[in-house]
Design an enzyme around this catalytic site. Structure first.
Site, mmCIF file in Angstrom:
data_model
loop_
_atom_site.group_PDB
_atom_site.id
_atom_site.type_symbol
_atom_site.label_atom_id
_atom_site.label_comp_id
_atom_site.label_asym_id
_atom_site.label_seq_id
_atom_site.Cartn_x
_atom_site.Cartn_y
_atom_site.Cartn_z
ATOM 1 N N CYS A 1 0.811 -1.228 0.000
ATOM 2 C CA CYS A 1 0.000 0.000 0.000
ATOM 3 C C CYS A 1 0.839 1.272 0.000
ATOM 4 C CB CYS A 1 -0.928 0.006 1.203
ATOM 5 S SG CYS A 1 -2.100 -1.363 1.209
ATOM 6 N N HIS B 1 -9.183 3.175 -2.338
ATOM 7 C CA HIS B 1 -7.800 2.781 -2.046
ATOM 8 C C HIS B 1 -7.232 1.943 -3.201
ATOM 9 C CE1 HIS B 1 -4.222 1.638 -0.084
ATOM 10 N NE2 HIS B 1 -4.670 0.687 0.721
ATOM 11 N N CYS C 1 -0.600 2.718 6.356
ATOM 12 C CA CYS C 1 -0.097 1.439 6.846
ATOM 13 C C CYS C 1 0.197 0.541 5.648
ATOM 14 C CB CYS C 1 -1.092 0.782 7.793
ATOM 15 S SG CYS C 1 -2.742 0.519 7.116
#
Length: 397
Positions: free
Chosen positions: A90, A353, A383
């Site tokens: 991510c 996302h 994160c």
């Protein structure tokens, strides 16, 4: 030798499409090229001055090998300009920004494109046994690459989905379901308000060819006008018995691309480029993989220390809402965090996302949020699956 100041000269992104939505027919490469060209145009930059391009992309596949180099070329950069594609889960978009910044600081380059892209609609399914196992007869099973990207295979006997890992975070920090639903509700409300106020006017439109002509995609598909009751009535998804994390207080799966032009301050001034902000500090921190959500807030003190700043100096935060529980845990771990400064234009739950794109998308939105709202200092963090935190501090100039 003095360390060059690293500045941001343009910041753009596409609208964020829902999985299977408006951008589903676009593969990552055209999305990345579109964002890169838009960043070049916004800066009024002659692409011959691009020294390097780094792109974050998580679900990489053979249809676009080293997408950074091809994006660089098709965006108009010289053939002598290099490109590197990075995978940091991510944080891949953040890693692209950090890579270009480091190259500038080290004196290797003076100007580059940092971008991120993801098309979760087009993640392949894999036949891992297809080449060397010598299976003449019988069925073979396709493995879903998307589910693989959402799973930490090193935790437990069979691996755990990121949402189940975050239930561990909920237990450690005692984050209530009510707090999580409130974070999710505020995310959608803030994103809708930002769109209605015209705040996202820099989002570049995408032309999508079809049988009936070209369709213009110009607005994020995720944000919705939802009341708090919508969130409270959802059932736990990852841990049906006793869990708190639902599909509604988790981030969505998405398609998008984003790009920024980064340069040394001296190079930007030499070329007469706009200087929107300084990349004041950036970096990563490791955390236990079982508590990977901690990374989004455990990286905060390190970024502040590197910038010689305090929590009170930050005007706005965007802490990616991979799960609302991450933001809820941050409020417990860092009580000084102010909710009125957090995710004021939405984040992963509302905007979406698109994993490889998210880090760059956050910085793009923060640069413009600071500019439009007349504030100076913003922090973007996220994160990272595998146990890490990643982030940046941006100072408007």
């Amino acid at each position: 030798m003095s360390i060059p100041k690293v500045v941001i000269c343009s910041a753009v992104r596409t609208p964020i499409g829902a999985i299977g939505g408006a951008l589903a027919d676009m593969l990552p490469r055209p999305l990345a090229i579109l964002a890169a060209k838009a960043a070049i145009a916004q800066a009024k930059l002659d692409p011959k001055y691009i020294d390097y391009t780094t792109m974050g992309w998580v679900a990489q596949d053979p249809r676009s090998p080293n997408i950074a180099k091809t994006t660089c070329e098709f965006a108009g950069a010289p053939l002598t300009s290099g490109g590197t594609t990075v995978h940091e889960n991510c944080a891949s978009g953040g890693a692209a920004i950090h890579d270009i910044a480091r190259r500038i600081i080290c004196g290797e380059i003076q100007l580059g494109i940092a971008g991120g892209v993801e098309s979760m609609s087009n993640v392949p399914r894999y036949l891992f046994n297809g080449r060397m196992k010598g299976q003449q007869y019988g069925d073979m099973t396709l493995v879903d690459g998307l589910m693989g990207a959402l799973t930490d295979t090193t935790v437990g006997k069979k691996g755990e989905l990121m949402g189940l890992l975050t239930e561990r975070l909920v237990e450690k920090y005692k984050v209530s379901r009510e707090v999580q639903d409130e974070v999710a509700f505020e995310s959608h409300k803030n994103a809708i308000t930002a769109w209605e106020n015209g705040s996202f006017d820099y989002v570049t439109k995408v032309e999508i060819p079809g049988k009936k002509g070209v369709t213009i995609f110009s607005k994020d598909e995720g944000p919705k006008k939802l009341d708090l009751a919508y969130f409270t009535k959802q059932k736990p998804y990852f841990k049906p018995e006793g869990g708190t994390i639902t599909g509604a207080n988790s981030s969505s799966l998405n398609d998008a691309a984003a790009a920024i032009i980064i340069a040394s301050e001296s190079r930007a001034k030499e070329l007469g480029l706009p200087i929107l902000a300084e990349l004041k500090s950036f970096g990563n921190i490791g955390v236990p993989k079982e508590l990977m959500g901690e990374g989004a807030f455990k990286v905060v003190p390190r970024l502040l220390e590197r910038s010689s700043l305090k929590i009170s100096d930050i005007d706005f935060y965007e802490m990616n809402e991979a799960f609302a529980a991450v933001v809820g845990a941050a409020y417990v771990d860092i009580p000084e965090l102010k909710k009125e400064k957090m995710n004021q234009w939405g984040s992963g739950i509302s905007l979406g996302h698109p994993v490889g794109c998210t880090g760059v998308r956050q910085v793009v939105d923060m640069v413009h949020q600071l500019g439009q709202r007349g504030k100076s200092v913003g922090m973007t963090t996220r994160c990272v699956g595998g146990g890490m935190g990643s982030g940046e501090i941006i100072v408007r100039i």
